[in-house]
Write an enzyme that holds these catalytic residues in place. Structure first.
Site, PDB file in Angstrom:
ATOM      1  N   MET A 142       0.652  -1.262  -0.137  1.00  0.00           N
ATOM      2  CA  MET A 142       0.045  -0.058   0.215  1.00  0.00           C
ATOM      3  C   MET A 142       0.959   1.260   0.045  1.00  0.00           C
ATOM      4  O   MET A 142       0.660   2.160  -0.629  1.00  0.00           O
ATOM      5  CB  MET A 142      -0.907   0.113   1.328  1.00  0.00           C
ATOM      6  CG  MET A 142      -1.694  -1.236   1.329  1.00  0.00           C
ATOM      7  SD  MET A 142      -3.093  -1.080  -0.212  1.00  0.00           S
ATOM      8  CE  MET A 142      -4.140  -0.132   0.611  1.00  0.00           C
ATOM      9  N   LYS A 151     -13.604   2.602   8.662  1.00  0.00           N
ATOM     10  CA  LYS A 151     -13.024   1.904   7.796  1.00  0.00           C
ATOM     11  C   LYS A 151     -13.242   0.186   8.580  1.00  0.00           C
ATOM     12  O   LYS A 151     -13.552  -0.745   7.897  1.00  0.00           O
ATOM     13  CB  LYS A 151     -11.655   1.803   7.695  1.00  0.00           C
ATOM     14  CG  LYS A 151     -10.773   0.714   7.042  1.00  0.00           C
ATOM     15  CD  LYS A 151     -10.961   0.650   5.579  1.00  0.00           C
ATOM     16  CE  LYS A 151     -10.815  -0.342   4.720  1.00  0.00           C
ATOM     17  NZ  LYS A 151      -9.578  -1.317   4.899  1.00  0.00           N
ATOM     18  N   GLU A 153     -17.472  -5.877   4.106  1.00  0.00           N
ATOM     19  CA  GLU A 153     -16.699  -6.693   3.442  1.00  0.00           C
ATOM     20  C   GLU A 153     -16.797  -8.280   3.546  1.00  0.00           C
ATOM     21  O   GLU A 153     -16.977  -8.994   2.725  1.00  0.00           O
ATOM     22  CB  GLU A 153     -15.413  -6.554   3.572  1.00  0.00           C
ATOM     23  CG  GLU A 153     -14.320  -6.917   2.440  1.00  0.00           C
ATOM     24  CD  GLU A 153     -12.861  -6.342   2.720  1.00  0.00           C
ATOM     25  OE1 GLU A 153     -12.665  -5.092   2.506  1.00  0.00           O
ATOM     26  OE2 GLU A 153     -11.937  -6.816   3.349  1.00  0.00           O
ATOM     27  N   TYR A 154     -16.743  -8.349   4.801  1.00  0.00           N
ATOM     28  CA  TYR A 154     -16.641  -9.828   5.407  1.00  0.00           C
ATOM     29  C   TYR A 154     -18.123 -10.588   4.783  1.00  0.00           C
ATOM     30  O   TYR A 154     -18.291 -11.622   4.285  1.00  0.00           O
ATOM     31  CB  TYR A 154     -16.683 -10.059   6.828  1.00  0.00           C
ATOM     32  CG  TYR A 154     -15.238 -10.083   7.424  1.00  0.00           C
ATOM     33  CD1 TYR A 154     -14.454  -8.977   6.830  1.00  0.00           C
ATOM     34  CD2 TYR A 154     -14.999 -10.639   8.698  1.00  0.00           C
ATOM     35  CE1 TYR A 154     -13.013  -8.718   7.387  1.00  0.00           C
ATOM     36  CE2 TYR A 154     -13.622 -10.508   9.120  1.00  0.00           C
ATOM     37  CZ  TYR A 154     -12.726  -9.691   8.497  1.00  0.00           C
ATOM     38  OH  TYR A 154     -11.674  -9.564   9.161  1.00  0.00           O
TER      39      TYR A 154
END
Ligand SMILES: NC(=O)C1=CN([C@@H]2O[C@H](COP(=O)(O)OP(=O)(O)OC[C@H]3O[C@@H](n4cnc5c(N)ncnc54)[C@H](O)[C@@H]3O)[C@@H](O)[C@H]2O)C=CC1
Ligand SMILES: O=C(CO)[C@H](O)[C@H](O)COP(=O)(O)O
Length: 296
Positions: free
Chosen positions: A11, A169, A176-177
Site C-alpha cells: 500500500m 473503515k 466486506e466480510y
C-alpha cells in the site's frame, strides 16, 4: 508539497507513486532496504532511518505511515515523537483500531489524522477510497495529497474527530466480510446444486447489469477464470479476521445487531473444515489485497 512516507509495502508504494505522479515530493523510509530502493527508483528521496527522514523534512513535517497496524505504528511513532511539534501532521493510513488511534492522537504533539484506506493494490491505477478522521485544519492542509492518493477529490472525506476514519473503515471491513460470505454461499449452492455450471460465466453475466454486480463479484469472476469453477487447489482457509472481530465487538458494546457480519466472522474462524465459500473468500483476498492464497 513534500510528504514523508514510512512503510513502503503493497500500500505504501502506491501512496508514494500516486503522490509523485501528482507532482509532489516524497521522502521515503522502510525497515526493508529493498522497499526503499523501489521508492527511490520511482522518484522518491530515500532515507535510512526515521531520524534521517525527519531531518530531511525539516519543520512543518507531513508524514504518512503505511505500516502494519499495532506494534509497527507505535514503533514508528516512538521514533518520530522527539522531532514532532504542533505544526506537524502524521497520517496513519493502515487498519488501526480506532481506540488505539484516539490514544495515539492524544499522546503525540503533531496533528494526527486517521485514514481508513480501501481499494487494495488495485488502487495503484484507480486510486483509493480514504476515510479520514482528526483535526479539520490538518485534513484541509493535506487535501492535495489526499486528492492524489484517492480516486480524486470525491475519493476522500473527513468523517469527523479523531478515530472516526478508522471507525468507518472498521465497519467497511465488516461489510466486506458479509458480502464475501454472501457471494461465497450463492456460488457454493450453484457449485453443489442441480446443474453443472460454469461459475465464471455466471459471475460475468451477473456483472453485466445484475442487481448484485460489484467489484467483489468481478473478483469472483477473475477467481473462477484463473482457478476454474471448482477453485482448483485453493484451500478452505481464510486468514485475517481482526477488523471483523472489532466490528462485532463494537456492535455488542453498542447493542446493535449484526447477524450477517457475525456469521461471516464465525465462518472465517471455523475454516478448519473445508467449505467452498471460504475457499472463494481465501482466493478473493488475493484479488483485492494481494494477500497470499493458501493452497491445499
Ligand atoms: N493490502 C491491502 O489490501 C490493504 C492494507 N491495508 C492496511 O495498510 C497497512 C499496510 O498494509 P500493506 O501495505 O498491505 O502491508 P505490507 O506488509 O505489504 O507493507 C508494510 C511495510 O511496512 C514496513 N514496516 C514494518 N514496520 C516498519 C517500521 N517500524 N518502520 C518502517 N517500516 C516498517 C515493512 O517492511 C513493509 O514494507 C496495514 O495496516 C493494512 O492493514 C488497508 C487496506 C487494504
Ligand atoms: O482492509 C483491507 C481490505 O479492505 C485489507 O485487505 C485487510 O487486510 C482485510 O481484512 P482481513 O485481513 O481481516 O481480511
Amino acid at each position: 508539497m513534500e510528504l514523508g512516507v514510512i512503510g513502503l509495502g503493497r500500500m505504501g508504494q502506491i501512496v508514494v507513486d500516486r503522490t509523485l505522479a501528482a507532482g509532489h515530493d516524497v521522502v521515503a523510509f522502510d525497515v526493508d532496504e529493498e522497499a526503499v530502493e523501489s521508492a527511490v527508483a520511482a522518484g522518491a528521496r530515500g532515507t535510512d532511518s526515521i531520524d534521517d527522514l525527519t531531518s530531511v523534512l525539516g519543520s512543518e513535517k507531513r508524514i504518512w505511515l503505511m505500516v502494519p497496524a499495532g506494534d509497527a505504528i507505535d514503533a514508528a511513532l516512538d521514533e518520530l515523537e522527539p522531532s514532532l511539534t504542533e505544526h506537524d501532521i502524521v497520517v496513519d493510513g493502515g487498519n488501526s483500531h480506532f481506540e488505539d488511534t484516539v490514544c495515539r492522537s492524544e499522546r503525540t504533539a503533531a496533528a494526527y489524522l486517521d485514514c481508513g484506506t480501501s481499494g487494495g493494490p488495485a488502487g495503484a491505477e484507480l486510486g483509493f477510497s480514504l476515510m479520514v478522521g482528526g483535526p479539520e485544519w490538518a485534513y484541509e492542509e493535506l487535501e492535495p495529497v489526499f486528492d492524489a492518493v484517492a480516486t480524486g477529490p470525491k475519493g476522500h472525506n473527513r468523517m469527523g474527530n479523531s478515530g472516526s476514519g478508522h471507525y468507518v473503515k472498521m465497519v467497511h471491513n465488516g461489510v466486506e466480510y458479509a458480502l464475501m460470505q454472501a457471494y461465497g454461499e450463492g456460488f457454493e449452492l450453484l457449485h453443489e446444486g442441480r446443474y453443472d455450471l460454469n461459475l465464471e460465466a455466471v459471475a460475468s453475466t451477473w456483472n453485466n447489469g445484475a442487481v448484485i454486480r460489484s467489484w467483489l463479484l468481478e473478483l469472483c469472476e477473475e477467481a473462477f477464470n484463473e482457478e476454474g469453477s471448482d477453485l482448483g487447489n485453493v484451500a478452505d482457509y481464510v486468514a485475517g479476521g481482526s477488523t471483523g472481530t472489532w466490528t462485532v465487538q463494537e456492535a455488542l458494546e453498542q447493542e446493535v445487531p449484526l447477524p450477517l457480519i457475525y456469521a461471516a466472522l464465525s465462518e472465517r474462524f471455523g475454516s478448519r473444515n473445508e467449505r467452498f465459500s471460504r475457499r472463494l473468500a481465501n482466493r478473493l483476498r488475493y484479488g483485492f489485497g494481494r494477500h497470499e492464497v493458501r493452497r491445499r
